[in-house]
Scaffold this active site. Structure first.
Site, PDB file in Angstrom:
ATOM      1  N   LYS A 281       0.835  -1.206   0.000  1.00 43.11           N
ATOM      2  CA  LYS A 281       0.000   0.000   0.000  1.00 43.11           C
ATOM      3  C   LYS A 281       0.866   1.250   0.000  1.00 43.11           C
ATOM      4  CE  LYS A 281      -3.965  -1.815   2.607  1.00 43.11           C
ATOM      5  NZ  LYS A 281      -5.000  -1.528   1.588  1.00 43.11           N
ATOM      6  N   ASP A 292      -7.340  -3.170  10.730  1.00 46.02           N
ATOM      7  CA  ASP A 292      -7.917  -4.081   9.739  1.00 46.02           C
ATOM      8  C   ASP A 292      -8.412  -5.377  10.391  1.00 46.02           C
ATOM      9  OD1 ASP A 292      -8.707  -4.358   7.095  1.00 46.02           O
ATOM     10  OD2 ASP A 292      -6.832  -5.321   6.462  1.00 46.02           O
ATOM     11  N   ASP A 351      -2.981  -7.522  -1.754  1.00 45.63           N
ATOM     12  CA  ASP A 351      -3.702  -6.583  -0.894  1.00 45.63           C
ATOM     13  C   ASP A 351      -5.195  -6.937  -0.795  1.00 45.63           C
ATOM     14  OD1 ASP A 351      -4.035  -4.458   0.789  1.00 45.63           O
ATOM     15  OD2 ASP A 351      -3.985  -2.919  -0.778  1.00 45.63           O
ATOM     16  N   ARG A 355     -10.543 -11.250   1.854  1.00 48.56           N
ATOM     17  CA  ARG A 355     -11.426 -12.281   1.286  1.00 48.56           C
ATOM     18  C   ARG A 355     -10.757 -13.652   1.330  1.00 48.56           C
ATOM     19  NH1 ARG A 355     -11.687  -8.949  -4.204  1.00 48.56           N
ATOM     20  NH2 ARG A 355     -11.329  -7.328  -2.638  1.00 48.56           N
TER      21      ARG A 355
HETATM   22  N1  BES Z   1      -8.115  -3.630   4.404  1.00 51.75           N
HETATM   23  C1  BES Z   1      -8.308  -3.194   3.071  1.00 51.75           C
HETATM   24  C2  BES Z   1      -9.592  -2.378   2.895  1.00 51.75           C
HETATM   25  C3  BES Z   1      -9.626  -1.048   3.593  1.00 51.75           C
HETATM   26  C4  BES Z   1      -9.254   0.094   2.900  1.00 51.75           C
HETATM   27  C5  BES Z   1     -10.080  -0.928   4.884  1.00 51.75           C
HETATM   28  C6  BES Z   1      -9.301   1.318   3.543  1.00 51.75           C
HETATM   29  C7  BES Z   1     -10.128   0.297   5.513  1.00 51.75           C
HETATM   30  C8  BES Z   1      -9.744   1.420   4.837  1.00 51.75           C
HETATM   31  C9  BES Z   1      -8.374  -4.383   2.133  1.00 51.75           C
HETATM   32  O1  BES Z   1      -7.593  -5.479   2.504  1.00 51.75           O
HETATM   33  C10 BES Z   1      -7.856  -3.937   0.818  1.00 51.75           C
HETATM   34  O2  BES Z   1      -6.712  -3.621   0.733  1.00 51.75           O
HETATM   35  N2  BES Z   1      -8.725  -3.914  -0.194  1.00 51.75           N
HETATM   36  C11 BES Z   1      -8.367  -3.485  -1.482  1.00 51.75           C
HETATM   37  C12 BES Z   1      -8.879  -4.490  -2.468  1.00 51.75           C
HETATM   38  C13 BES Z   1      -8.315  -4.328  -3.853  1.00 51.75           C
HETATM   39  C14 BES Z   1      -6.850  -4.688  -3.873  1.00 51.75           C
HETATM   40  C15 BES Z   1      -9.089  -5.246  -4.789  1.00 51.75           C
HETATM   41  C16 BES Z   1      -9.018  -2.143  -1.729  1.00 51.75           C
HETATM   42  O3  BES Z   1     -10.112  -1.896  -1.229  1.00 51.75           O
HETATM   43  O4  BES Z   1      -8.390  -1.309  -2.383  1.00 51.75           O
HETATM   44 ZN    ZN Z   2      -7.261  -5.649   4.517  1.00 49.14          ZN
HETATM   45 MN    MN Z   3      -5.617  -5.297   1.857  1.00 41.01          MN
END
Ligand code: BES
Ligand code: ZN
Ligand code: MN
Length: 507
Positions: A281, A292, A351, A355
């Site tokens: 990230k 998280d 990331d 899931r």
């Molecule tokens: N933990 C994150 C989602 C998240 C983002 C929670 C911001 C709280 C604040 C999750 O694991 C993630 O990174 N999701 C990605 C998915 C993508 C790579 C398909 C996202 O939402 O960008």
């Molecule tokens: Zn996450």
């Molecule tokens: Mn993630």
């Protein structure tokens, strides 16, 4: 906090502060407020006439009785318009009043039950909301090892709910008990999610689950990396693979009657830090990714609450917990892994790890032949793009389960909105290289995440709550301020789950 209930007239109660209320626009206060006004020789009516007290929701005015009644301070809190008054207004007003009392140096509080018996609200529910608002509004996070900031020594430590009508006392008492259990569960969730990733590790989550089990007679099993491998949890292990911190798969069961009835299963995403892994990230705001595991925290908070309440139902909590870290052993984008049910997954982004860990938890849940499964997860940034920070997105395979979550959320002041779960979206997560891939591109990416999860459920009602927008509160610029929130984790999910479990009857 010490919470008690007593019958009597609040103007006779000796406390550092007593809390009474006013609906918007009322000029001749009645009930408890009228009685206090009378004892103060019309001081409150004067303040209303002068426009100092309007009764707007969460407005608070402190009146000093100077010996006219035993209390040191009187806090008049606004409840907003009488029409449309609901449990969350009672919760908010209680929080606003409690903070004003604390700021004014009060340690002991006595309050009327805002809106008890009004507008279709039951006395028990109103009492619950007042206790929840008070406890949640006074919450502050105390970081381990950090010297408390100035002012932290000030804290309200007791709340007495005062009810004039002694016939209502049993309902006030039972509501207060549920409110205290639920609020304490929410504070546990907040502490866990606010806590640094170096402190709130998967091991710490497992220890919390074991502590809850010991406190409330539940059973707790904790599987380590080797046991996950024996169970063939390839999706979860692929996330844990880059982490030095040992992952844990936690199963906590509440079954007071020792029944073998199909349980309600709760699943919480327990990523104790989400760096993104190899698909790392951006560094901006990455510190928030210590939260998280807010889904796991909410489930633990709800389990502690139902234990304290003594809910007479079988509930199983499943918490897959690991860090998501980049390292020489981490999963590569392009790797293919196999979940516990044999479904193969092409990892496009490391990331999209939530899931993956939920997949194995959803498969594991099926061995309980559950009455229903609800997972809670900070799954996608996209849910905050869709719904902002105010409303939680819910995906459900079963209308009755969705309706029960929606109703519980409304009562809890945790708004829920149903999102589409049609298989049409599956096209976005198909790949020639495996049964499914773990990302579906930018369009509707909260929906494709839910569709991914749907590949791992059984023949039971299932709902998925994406709390990635609602788990965290910074500065509520776009919405009216909720005085029971402080900066950091909100504890979202705990109150809804407790309400849902109380209301749910398998059909
Ligand atoms: N933990 C994150 C989602 C998240 C983002 C929670 C911001 C709280 C604040 C999750 O694991 C993630 O990174 N999701 C990605 C998915 C993508 C790579 C398909 C996202 O939402 O960008
Ligand atoms: Zn996450
Ligand atoms: Mn993630």
């Amino acid at each position: 906090m010490d919470v008690s209930v007593r019958s009597g007239s609040i103007q006779n109660v000796d406390a550092d502060a007593i809390v009474i209320n006013l609906f918007q626009g009322v000029t001749e206060p009645g009930g408890a407020t009228g009685a206090v006004d009378k004892a103060l020789n019309g001081a409150i009516r004067d303040l209303i006439a002068n426009g100092a007290i309007r009764g707007n929701l969460n407005q608070k005015v402190i009146v000093f009785p100077r010996g006219a009644i035993p209390a040191q301070r009187v806090i008049v809190v606004g409840l907003g318009p009488e029409e449309g008054f609901n449990l969350d207004a009672a919760r908010q007003a209680a929080a606003a009043a409690a903070r004003a009392a604390r700021d004014a140096g009060a340690r002991s509080l006595a309050s009327v039950v805002h809106g008890g018996g009004r507008g279709g609200l039951s006395v028990a529910d109103a009492a619950q909301a007042v206790v929840e608002g008070t406890v949640l509004g006074l919450y502050r996070y105390a970081a381990p090892g950090v010297i408390p900031r100035e002012g932290f020594e000030r804290q309200v430590d007791s709340l007495a709910l005062v009810e004039f009508d002694s016939a209502k006392l049993p309902d006030v008492a039972s509501g207060a008990r549920v409110g205290q259990a639920t609020a304490n569960g929410s504070c546990l969730a907040r502490d866990l999610a606010n806590g640094p990733a170096s402190v709130v590790t998967p091991t710490a989550l497992a220890e919390t689950a074991m502590r809850i089990a010991a406190d409330y007679g539940m059973t707790c099993q904790v599987f380590d990396r080797e046991q996950m491998a024996e169970l063939k949890m390839g999706a979860l292990l692929s996330v844990a693979q880059g982490a030095s911190e040992p992952p844990k798969f936690i199963v906590l069961e509440h079954n007071p009657a020792g029944s073998d009835a199909p349980p309600f299963v709760l699943i919480g995403k327990g990523i104790t830090f989400d760096s993104g892994g190899i698909s790392i990230k951006p560094s901006e705001n990455m510190e928030e990714m210590r939260a998280d595991m807010s889904g796991a925290a909410a489930v633990l908070g709800a389990m502690q609450a139902i234990g304290a309440i003594g809910l007479p139902k079988r509930v199983v909590a499943i918490l897959p917990a690991t860090e998501n870290m980049p390292s020489g052993t981490a999963t590569h984008p392009g790797d293919i892994v196999t979940a516990m049910n044999g479904v193969t997954i092409e990892i496009i982004s490391t990331d999209a790890e939530g899931r993956l860990i939920l997949a194995d938890a959803l498969v594991y849940a099926q061995r309980y032949r559950p009455a229903a499964v609800v997972d809670v997860a900070t799954l996608t940034g996209a849910i905050a793009v869709a719904l902002g920070y105010y409303t939680t997105g819910v995906y459900a395979t079963h209308d009755g389960l969705w309706e029960a979550i929606h109703a519980a959320g409304d009562g809890a002041g945790e708004p829920m909105w149903r999102m589409p779960l049609t298989p049409i979206y599956d096209r976005q997560i198909t790949t020639p290289f495996a049964d499914v891939k773990n990302t579906g591109g930018r369009p509707g990416s909260s929906v494709t995440a839910a569709r991914f999860l749907a590949k791992f459920i059984g023949e039971h009602p299932w709902a998925h709550m994406d709390i990635a927008g609602t788990n965290w509160w910074e500065a509520d610029l776009t919405y009216p301020k909720r005085p029971y929130y402080v900066r950091g984790n909100t504890g979202v999910g705990v109150r809804t789950l407790v309400g849902l479990l109380g209301a749910w009857n398998a059909d």
